[in-house]
Design a protein around this motif. Structure first.
Motif, PDB file in Angstrom:
ATOM      1  N   PRO A 127       0.826  -1.218   0.000  1.00 38.42           N
ATOM      2  CA  PRO A 127       0.000   0.000   0.000  1.00 38.42           C
ATOM      3  C   PRO A 127       0.859   1.267   0.000  1.00 38.42           C
ATOM      4  O   PRO A 127       1.931   1.302   0.602  1.00 38.42           O
ATOM      5  CB  PRO A 127      -0.808  -0.121   1.298  1.00 38.42           C
ATOM      6  CG  PRO A 127      -0.805  -1.585   1.613  1.00 38.42           C
ATOM      7  CD  PRO A 127       0.513  -2.108   1.126  1.00 38.42           C
ATOM      8  N   GLY A 128       0.374   2.319  -0.685  1.00 36.58           N
ATOM      9  CA  GLY A 128       1.115   3.570  -0.756  1.00 36.58           C
ATOM     10  C   GLY A 128       1.992   3.609  -1.987  1.00 36.58           C
ATOM     11  O   GLY A 128       2.150   2.621  -2.707  1.00 36.58           O
ATOM     12  N   ASP A 129       2.567   4.779  -2.254  1.00 34.36           N
ATOM     13  CA  ASP A 129       3.466   4.925  -3.387  1.00 34.36           C
ATOM     14  C   ASP A 129       4.571   5.908  -3.025  1.00 34.36           C
ATOM     15  O   ASP A 129       4.493   6.595  -1.997  1.00 34.36           O
ATOM     16  CB  ASP A 129       2.726   5.363  -4.644  1.00 34.36           C
ATOM     17  CG  ASP A 129       2.025   6.715  -4.473  1.00 34.36           C
ATOM     18  OD1 ASP A 129       2.471   7.534  -3.657  1.00 34.36           O
ATOM     19  OD2 ASP A 129       1.031   6.948  -5.170  1.00 34.36           O
ATOM     20  N   PRO A 130       5.630   6.007  -3.837  1.00 36.26           N
ATOM     21  CA  PRO A 130       6.756   6.887  -3.504  1.00 36.26           C
ATOM     22  C   PRO A 130       6.359   8.359  -3.393  1.00 36.26           C
ATOM     23  O   PRO A 130       6.917   9.088  -2.559  1.00 36.26           O
ATOM     24  CB  PRO A 130       7.725   6.665  -4.662  1.00 36.26           C
ATOM     25  CG  PRO A 130       7.367   5.344  -5.222  1.00 36.26           C
ATOM     26  CD  PRO A 130       5.899   5.202  -5.032  1.00 36.26           C
ATOM     27  N   ALA A 131       5.432   8.809  -4.213  1.00 36.91           N
ATOM     28  CA  ALA A 131       5.056  10.219  -4.187  1.00 36.91           C
ATOM     29  C   ALA A 131       4.436  10.593  -2.850  1.00 36.91           C
ATOM     30  O   ALA A 131       4.783  11.618  -2.246  1.00 36.91           O
ATOM     31  CB  ALA A 131       4.080  10.521  -5.328  1.00 36.91           C
ATOM     32  N   THR A 132       3.511   9.763  -2.355  1.00 37.35           N
ATOM     33  CA  THR A 132       2.884  10.030  -1.063  1.00 37.35           C
ATOM     34  C   THR A 132       3.901   9.931   0.065  1.00 37.35           C
ATOM     35  O   THR A 132       3.895  10.746   0.995  1.00 37.35           O
ATOM     36  CB  THR A 132       1.736   9.042  -0.828  1.00 37.35           C
ATOM     37  OG1 THR A 132       0.828   9.098  -1.937  1.00 37.35           O
ATOM     38  CG2 THR A 132       0.985   9.376   0.448  1.00 37.35           C
ATOM     39  N   ALA A 133       4.784   8.922  -0.001  1.00 35.26           N
ATOM     40  CA  ALA A 133       5.788   8.763   1.048  1.00 35.26           C
ATOM     41  C   ALA A 133       6.788   9.909   1.049  1.00 35.26           C
ATOM     42  O   ALA A 133       7.269  10.320   2.113  1.00 35.26           O
ATOM     43  CB  ALA A 133       6.518   7.426   0.862  1.00 35.26           C
ATOM     44  N   SER A 166      14.274   1.014   2.356  1.00 30.54           N
ATOM     45  CA  SER A 166      13.699   1.340   1.049  1.00 30.54           C
ATOM     46  C   SER A 166      12.233   0.948   0.969  1.00 30.54           C
ATOM     47  O   SER A 166      11.428   1.655   0.362  1.00 30.54           O
ATOM     48  CB  SER A 166      14.491   0.632  -0.051  1.00 30.54           C
ATOM     49  OG  SER A 166      15.845   1.017  -0.027  1.00 30.54           O
ATOM     50  N   VAL A 167      11.859  -0.167   1.572  1.00 25.20           N
ATOM     51  CA  VAL A 167      10.452  -0.560   1.600  1.00 25.20           C
ATOM     52  C   VAL A 167       9.638   0.446   2.402  1.00 25.20           C
ATOM     53  O   VAL A 167       8.528   0.822   2.018  1.00 25.20           O
ATOM     54  CB  VAL A 167      10.299  -1.982   2.170  1.00 25.20           C
ATOM     55  CG1 VAL A 167       8.830  -2.312   2.417  1.00 25.20           C
ATOM     56  CG2 VAL A 167      10.900  -3.012   1.227  1.00 25.20           C
ATOM     57  N   ARG A 168      10.196   0.897   3.516  1.00 27.59           N
ATOM     58  CA  ARG A 168       9.478   1.853   4.363  1.00 27.59           C
ATOM     59  C   ARG A 168       9.207   3.167   3.631  1.00 27.59           C
ATOM     60  O   ARG A 168       8.156   3.774   3.804  1.00 27.59           O
ATOM     61  CB  ARG A 168      10.275   2.101   5.639  1.00 27.59           C
ATOM     62  CG  ARG A 168       9.529   2.964   6.646  1.00 27.59           C
ATOM     63  CD  ARG A 168      10.158   2.919   8.021  1.00 27.59           C
ATOM     64  NE  ARG A 168      11.506   3.462   8.037  1.00 27.59           N
ATOM     65  CZ  ARG A 168      12.590   2.761   8.280  1.00 27.59           C
ATOM     66  NH1 ARG A 168      12.505   1.465   8.507  1.00 27.59           N
ATOM     67  NH2 ARG A 168      13.791   3.324   8.293  1.00 27.59           N
TER      68      ARG A 168
END
Length: 310
Positions: A31-37, A270-272
């Motif tokens: 769940p989630g993506d790099p942009a949101t993170a 990196s997963v986080r």
């Protein structure tokens, strides 16, 4: 032998292709993506959409997979979303701690398992054999994080022999810092090797050629070294190839506990942060290492037992 090697290498090709697809898709299932993170809750929908377009995440999954696999063929995995570093260089800096840890742990496991398995096989059904089997069972069921805490408390807190974390700057400091992590992994792996090698040696000790070697007047140590260990090692070598994945997964936990700057800790970070390029490259690398380890185990097995090549 060359035909056997060529056949095994050809068998690896579809496996690596499947691995590349799995490496690409697994992080997309999180769940989630790099942009949101990266932008957090303060990022506006327009900023998030623009960042996704910049990363190419607005493209379809087949297009993204094609970019990934075409880059992987040239060892170009792009830049880390989190640190803006080249992924290849970032992974290259983390290779040494992880592979040194795995090699160190494997050496400890072999040094512990081989003599104990031989003693247990020779003294089969004695109290020594029962004690070794009991200790191996305890070592097998003990969680790695609990064993790590016990080792830290004994050797770092109580005795002050080894550091609790870190990696050091020189090679001697690397080995000193990796001793407790390697013990944690090696002592967890040793019971598996011990059990398998013990059973294989017991079967070998009952074979006719071992009896013939003893009848020729060979000493017991020579019989064990030349006939028993060599012929019992084939199954153990195969197990080592299978356990390559177990070793790599163990480094992920142990590197986090001991703050080792290796591939395992990089993967968790990196997963986080949903760092897609790093996670995909590491997943593919781990898969290829497991496949290559299996190939090397098969080659060693074929060398020890020429009948396998047929």
């Amino acid at each position: 032998m060359s035909r056997y090697l060529a056949g095994r290498v050809l068998e690896m090709v579809p496996v690596v292709v499947c691995l590349s697809f799995a490496a690409f898709m697994l992080i997309h299932l999180v769940p989630g993506d790099p942009a949101t993170a990266k932008l957090g809750i303060r990022g506006t929908p327009e900023q998030i959409a623009a960042f996704r377009a910049q990363l190419g995440l607005d493209q379809s999954l087949p297009q993204q997979y094609w970019h990934f696999i075409s880059g992987a063929l040239t060892f170009d995995f792009g830049e880390s979303i989190r640190s803006q570093e080249d992924v290849g260089e970032l992974i290259g800096r983390r290779l040494q701690p992880s592979f040194l840890l795995v090699g160190y742990a494997l050496l400890i496991a072999i040094v512990v398992a081989v003599p104990l398995a031989t003693i247990a096989a020779v003294r089969r059904r004695s109290w020594v054999d029962q004690l070794i089997r009991l200790l191996s069972t305890v070592g097998f069921v003990m969680p790695s994080f609990w064993l790590a805490l016990l080792l830290v408390n004994l050797f770092s807190v109580q005795l002050g022999v080894f550091p609790t974390s870190g990696y050091g700057d020189t090679f001697s400091e690397h080995l000193r810092s990796l001793t407790l992590p390697a013990l944690t992994i090696g002592l967890g792996l040793a019971p598996l090797l011990l059990r398998l090698l013990r059973d294989s040696e017991i079967e070998t000790l009952q074979s006719e050629y071992v009896g013939a070697a003893r009848a020729r007047g060979l000493s017991e140590p020579r019989v064990l070294a030349k006939h028993v260990l060599r012929n019992s090692a084939t199954s153990t070598v195969t197990l080592l190839g299978v356990l390559a994945g177990v070793l790599l997964s163990a480094t992920v936990i142990v590197e986090q506990i001991f703050a080792i700057p290796g591939l395992g800790s990089l993967l968790v970070t990196s997963v986080r942060f949903r760092d897609y390029p790093v996670v995909q490259a590491l997943t593919l690398l781990f898969g290829i290492v497991v496949v290559v380890a299996g190939l090397l185990a098969d080659l060693v097995y074929a060398y020890l037992d020429p009948r396998v090549r047929l």
